[in-house]
Design a protein around this motif. Structure first.
Motif, PDB file in Angstrom:
ATOM      1  N   ASP A  48     -58.556  63.682  63.044  1.00  0.00           N
ATOM      2  CA  ASP A  48     -58.946  63.619  61.644  1.00  0.00           C
ATOM      3  C   ASP A  48     -57.786  63.081  60.818  1.00  0.00           C
ATOM      4  OD1 ASP A  48     -59.676  64.017  59.041  1.00  0.00           O
ATOM      5  OD2 ASP A  48     -60.583  65.975  59.412  1.00  0.00           O
TER       6      ASP A  48
ATOM      7  N   GLY B 213     -57.621  62.431  57.653  1.00  0.00           N
ATOM      8  CA  GLY B 213     -57.442  63.138  56.383  1.00  0.00           C
ATOM      9  C   GLY B 213     -56.585  64.376  56.534  1.00  0.00           C
ATOM     10  N   GLU B 214     -56.791  65.070  57.630  1.00  0.00           N
ATOM     11  CA  GLU B 214     -56.021  66.270  57.866  1.00  0.00           C
ATOM     12  C   GLU B 214     -54.547  65.921  58.015  1.00  0.00           C
ATOM     13  OE1 GLU B 214     -57.879  68.432  60.962  1.00  0.00           O
ATOM     14  OE2 GLU B 214     -56.488  70.124  60.808  1.00  0.00           O
TER      15      GLU B 214
ATOM     16  N   GLN C 288     -60.013  52.572  54.664  1.00  0.00           N
ATOM     17  CA  GLN C 288     -61.106  53.102  53.847  1.00  0.00           C
ATOM     18  C   GLN C 288     -61.046  54.622  53.764  1.00  0.00           C
ATOM     19  OE1 GLN C 288     -64.517  51.587  55.985  1.00  0.00           O
ATOM     20  NE2 GLN C 288     -64.861  50.042  54.421  1.00  0.00           N
ATOM     21  N   LEU C 289     -60.748  55.230  54.893  1.00  0.00           N
ATOM     22  CA  LEU C 289     -60.706  56.694  54.925  1.00  0.00           C
ATOM     23  C   LEU C 289     -59.484  57.215  54.185  1.00  0.00           C
ATOM     24  CD1 LEU C 289     -61.811  57.043  58.614  1.00  0.00           C
ATOM     25  CD2 LEU C 289     -63.127  57.771  56.626  1.00  0.00           C
TER      26      LEU C 289
ATOM     27  N   ARG D 169     -58.173  55.944  51.665  1.00  0.00           N
ATOM     28  CA  ARG D 169     -58.417  55.841  50.219  1.00  0.00           C
ATOM     29  C   ARG D 169     -59.190  57.025  49.664  1.00  0.00           C
ATOM     30  NH1 ARG D 169     -59.938  49.733  48.776  1.00  0.00           N
ATOM     31  NH2 ARG D 169     -61.901  50.396  49.666  1.00  0.00           N
ATOM     32  N   LEU D 170     -59.857  57.765  50.541  1.00  0.00           N
ATOM     33  CA  LEU D 170     -60.612  58.925  50.060  1.00  0.00           C
ATOM     34  C   LEU D 170     -59.711  60.130  49.814  1.00  0.00           C
ATOM     35  CD1 LEU D 170     -63.639  58.808  52.542  1.00  0.00           C
ATOM     36  CD2 LEU D 170     -63.595  58.017  50.187  1.00  0.00           C
ATOM     37  N   GLU D 171     -58.476  60.058  50.327  1.00  0.00           N
ATOM     38  CA  GLU D 171     -57.634  61.248  50.274  1.00  0.00           C
ATOM     39  C   GLU D 171     -56.932  61.375  48.932  1.00  0.00           C
ATOM     40  OE1 GLU D 171     -57.830  63.503  52.564  1.00  0.00           O
ATOM     41  OE2 GLU D 171     -59.190  62.198  53.685  1.00  0.00           O
ATOM     42  N   VAL D 172     -56.679  62.614  48.563  1.00  0.00           N
ATOM     43  CA  VAL D 172     -56.028  62.923  47.297  1.00  0.00           C
ATOM     44  C   VAL D 172     -54.517  62.785  47.465  1.00  0.00           C
ATOM     45  CG1 VAL D 172     -55.679  64.733  45.571  1.00  0.00           C
ATOM     46  CG2 VAL D 172     -57.884  64.497  46.739  1.00  0.00           C
TER      47      VAL D 172
ATOM     48  N   ARG E 154     -67.198  57.977  45.135  1.00  0.00           N
ATOM     49  CA  ARG E 154     -66.265  57.048  44.505  1.00  0.00           C
ATOM     50  C   ARG E 154     -65.758  56.000  45.492  1.00  0.00           C
ATOM     51  NH1 ARG E 154     -61.575  59.751  46.089  1.00  0.00           N
ATOM     52  NH2 ARG E 154     -62.012  61.930  46.471  1.00  0.00           N
TER      53      ARG E 154
ATOM     54  N   ARG F 293     -64.518  68.745  57.496  1.00  0.00           N
ATOM     55  CA  ARG F 293     -63.250  69.293  57.013  1.00  0.00           C
ATOM     56  C   ARG F 293     -63.313  69.618  55.535  1.00  0.00           C
ATOM     57  NH1 ARG F 293     -58.923  66.632  54.760  1.00  0.00           N
ATOM     58  NH2 ARG F 293     -59.852  64.654  55.344  1.00  0.00           N
TER      59      ARG F 293
END
Lengths: 315, 546
Positions: A70, A72-73, A103-104, A106-109, B172, B202
């Motif tokens: 993952d 994002g993790e 792309q993924l 870009r979703l992260e904070v 978004r 997650r």
């Protein structure tokens, strides 16, 4: 403060691990690297400050982390470090499409996408592209990359390099391609290396000789820029401009902005802090063919200055 | 004084031993089969207890599921939304949900029963809804304040409501691959692929897969296995963590646990050397009920998810070729290392290009380091042509074919992935049989239900859900299908010396059937009910259906 994330793609053997090793050794900023194969990263023992599960901290402030299933993790874990890294670099899988990772990411904070760089083996790329099992995998790796960097160029003949460039141009006409220079990736990484005011000291002077296979140019904006004109100017820059990064003030209110361009992709984001005087500087990194005229192209972006038309450069 | 002997009598015993295919009596001592035959073979065994409870039943070897995931036991913590009815671990049969309205109504019931938190469900299957897909507006009817996440039967797709889409950040993301869009370009709430699904798990429903293999999950899986006549089951992707291994051990050490487990170490979850070392470490701790010997490699994705690697001419609908999960050259190194380490390789290959590459790499490994009787097995192996099957035969490989696909996704394969001609040769049991390739057939539970008699029915009938016979020439006889779900699967696990047939000396594992599968119309094979299983001589009656 948002952390730039750069994605490094390329097929197995394209030199991703070598480039990452070099980056970690020589880093001048706190870089965090997420790698596919933790075991393959051969970090000098002398550099290692601490090891914890799946993460190695270096004495120069960098960290190297295993990229789990993952993304994002992994990014969240890096963003939570104290202090957080100034730059994150993600090594895409050797068979993956690095743009999908982008792309993924870009979703992260707490992070933003810096660029997608794909390494292509200057010797082997045409052969791999002709392999019946691999051709589409290689195509996908360059289809949406911002820049392609030719690795192992020191081992390749001129003819091989020409063949690889031709194969890449056949896949995607206009794709920015450059040789990966001996100093590796750092000049091509984004904003962490451009602190407001830092470039002012003349680190890369506009008149500096061509260094390490890349050409650097610095443009200090004499005043605020116009948003639309700047976008037009950035889009008009030639392919020989590989990266552009820096700060400017935009519009009648002179709002500070971060400016980045990687290949053809342009990013313009408001900067939350005031810029020090003279920090309105854009660094251009290009191939040796990058002409001085690009500075004229940028001058055309000045806000409401009819007299600011470039002298002799393309518009 | 020798241990007591129990003799079970039956209407008929189908042994899978060609030298004695049928019997009426089977004697058991100390968890093993002492003798099988008729009254004559029982006469010299000394004192024995005659157990007539199966006198009007039919006994087969306990079924061996060569490709399942114990996660099926965890999945039942959530409501099931499938198109086809399905029996839960407690024996309750959940009716199939035949349109979107029925799915929404079921989810609204779930939402009412569980007043807070996220709503997650599984097994959703819109293939037969006449082209109508689930929209986020449908799931917004379930809740506009709580995330709703529905996983499809294939396990490769999810549907989200608007709350879940927003929480995942997909609202978004304007150019994200894997977001299904409507004609106007707006995301419909349907998402594809492991990356996006991983993010949902997650970020949106972190409780959903903090669901490790605990005792409850194993217990539920075992109940499903008993209902289905299964006495040996694989857990084909195992992280082999301390916690997981502890769960396997705790469950299989219990005398009440009616199942032998064969987990496969998931190679991609380990570095090469670490994985080999971990399997080496676990192998000597194997018991009669827990076997550490398999390693699982994954070469490509799924056909219906368009992530399988196909040879020419690729996907019928023109979708781009799927993804290598490992590059062919990398696979060669991985296969070689595991082969040299003495492991039994089970390699997931769905598309024919993936199968071809796996065969090529196995050929190289076997050429460099010949190893007799290796039993390396291609899992799924849904698309090879006869020439590739001949290479499989020549290398001594086994295959475990996904017969259930014909029923569940056969129409999808005709319309979207393969076209009729290629779909007819999918999951080619007939070809494997003709070439003498050792083969099993499987469910991939929870992707399709754990039910070997149903799987055997699929291999025999090759009927799609719409009733079309897909590939007459690949149909096999009932007896051959029964062999595939017993000795055939046991052979691929290299456990055929212990389970898979009823022969003296082997473990006393039986599936006890209410009807004789060889005496009924093949069309009814899937409807034959299981009365009990027997594991190591101990009887586990199937409780009456709720």
């Amino acid at each position: 403060m948002s952390i730039p994330v750069t994605i490094l793609g390329g097929f197995l053997g394209a030199g991703k691990t070598t480039a990452l090793n070099a980056l970690l050794r020589q880093a001048e900023t706190r870089i965090a690297v997420l790698v596919n194969d933790f075991g393959a990263v051969n970090i000098d023992a002398a550099l290692i400050a601490a090891r914890q599960s799946g993460m190695v901290s270096l004495s120069n402030g960098c960290v190297c982390c295993a990229l789990g299933p993952d993304l994002g993790e992994g990014i969240a874990r890096l963003v939570a470090l104290d202090p957080p890294p100034q730059q994150i670099l993600v090594e895409a899988s050797g068979v993956g499409d690095p743009w999908r990772i982008a792309q993924l990411a870009r979703l992260e904070v707490g992070v933003h996408l810096d660029a997608v760089l794909t390494l292509a083996d200057a010797q082997r790329f045409p052969a791999l592209l002709a392999d019946r099992w691999l051709s589409d995998t290689l195509e996908r790796q360059v289809a949406r990359a911002d820049l392609v960097l030719l690795s192992h160029a020191d081992l390749a003949t001129e003819a091989e390099i020409r063949a690889t460039r031709a194969a890449l141009a056949g896949l995607r006409p206009g794709l920015p391609v450059a040789l990966l220079p001996p100093e590796g990736l750092p000049p091509l990484l984004g904003a962490a290396r451009v602190q407001p005011g830092r470039e002012r000291a003349g680190r890369f002077h506009a008149d500096a000789p061509t260094a390490h296979g890349f050409r650097h140019l610095l443009w200090t904006a004499p005043g605020p820029l116009d948003h639309d004109r700047l976008m037009r100017a950035l889009e008009a820059l030639p392919e020989s401009v590989l990266r552009l990064k820096g700060f400017c003030r935009l519009g009648p209110k002179a709002t500070p902005h971060l400016v980045q361009r990687a290949g053809r992709r342009v990013e313009l984001r408001p900067w939350p802090e005031p810029l020090p005087a003279g920090a309105d500087a854009l660094v251009l990194i290009g191939t040796p063919e990058m002409p001085d005229a690009v500075l004229g192209t940028l001058r055309a972006a000045l806000h409401a200055h009819p007299e600011s038309h470039p002298r002799g450069g393309p518009t | 004084m020798p241990a007591p002997v129990t003799i079970f009598t039956a209407r008929r015993i189908l042994t899978m031993d060609p030298a004695r295919p049928e019997a009426t009596h089977v004697a058991v001592r100390e968890s093993r089969i002492l003798a099988v035959g008729g009254e004559a073979e029982m006469a010299d065994l000394g004192p024995a207890t005659l157990d007539r409870r199966f006198a009007d039943k039919v006994i087969l070897p306990g079924f061996v599921e060569g490709h399942s995931h114990l996660h099926e036991g965890a999945a039942w913590r959530d409501p099931y939304l499938g198109f086809f009815e399905r029996r839960d671990p407690e024996g309750k049969v959940w009716p199939g949900l035949k349109d979107i309205a029925a799915v929404v109504a079921r989810l609204r019931e779930v939402a009412a029963e569980k007043p807070e938190g996220s709503i997650t469900a599984w097994g959703f299957d819109p293939i037969y809804f006449g082209g109508r897909r689930m929209k986020r507006a449908d799931l917004d009817e379930v809740s506009q304040t709580r995330p709703v996440v529905v996983t499809h039967a294939s396990g490769h797709i999810m549907n989200l409501n608007s709350v879940a889409m927003a929480l995942a950040g997909f609202d978004r993301a304007n150019d994200l691959d894997g977001l299904v869009r409507d004609e106007a370009g707006a995301p419909t709430g349907e998402i594809l692929g492991p990356e996006l699904m991983g993010r949902v798990r997650r970020v949106v429903v972190p409780d959903m897969f903090s669901r490790t293999l605990d005792a409850g999950a194993l217990d539920r899986f075992a109940k499903l296995a008993r209902q289905a006549g299964v006495t040996t089951a694989t857990d084909l992707v195992s992280d082999m963590s301390e916690a997981t291994v502890a769960s396997y051990r705790a469950a299989t050490e219990g005398a009440d646990f009616p199942l032998r487990l064969v987990p496969a170490l998931a190679a991609r979850m380990f570095g090469q050397d670490e994985g080999i070392a971990r399997l080496e470490e676990l192998r000597p701790t194997s018991t009669e009920k827990l076997h550490f010997k398999l390693v699982k490699l994954v070469v490509d994705g799924s056909i219906q998810g368009f992530t399988a690697r196909l040879r020419w001419p690729g996907y019928h609908n023109g979708a781009p070729n799927g993804l290598w999960y490992v590059a062919p050259s990398e696979l060669g190194a991985i296969v070689g290392a595991w082969h040299r380490a003495g492991a039994l390789l089970h390699i997931h290959t769905n598309g024919d290009e993936a199968s071809e590459v796996a065969v090529e790499m196995l050929e190289r490994a076997l050429t460099a380091h010949p190893r007799p009787d290796h039993r390396h097995t291609l899992q799924h192996c849904q698309m090879p042509d006869p020439a590739l099957f001949r290479r499989i035969k020549a290398l001594g490989l086994c295959v475990n074919l996904f017969a259930n696909h014909i029923f569940y996704w056969g129409e999808e394969h005709v319309a979207q992935t393969m076209g009729l001609a290629r779909a007819q040769r999918m999951d080619a049991c007939g070809t494997a049989l003709r070439l003498g390739i050792p083969f099993g057939i499987h469910s991939d539970a929870p992707v399709t239900p754990l039910a070997p008699l149903f799987t055997a029915w699929c291999a025999v009938m090759r009927l799609t859900a719409k009733g079309r016979v897909l590939g007459e020439g690949e149909r096999i006889e009932v007896a051959e299908a029964l062999r595939a779900i017993t000795l055939g699967a046991a052979y691929t696990l290299k456990l055929d010396h212990l389970v898979g047939s009823i022969e003296a000396g082997k473990l006393a594992d039986f599936a006890v059937l209410d009807e004789d599968p060889l005496a009924i119309e093949p069309m009814r094979l899937k409807d034959v009910t299981i009365s009990a299983t027997v594991l190591g001589g101990r009887v586990f009656p199937v409780p009456p259906t709720a």
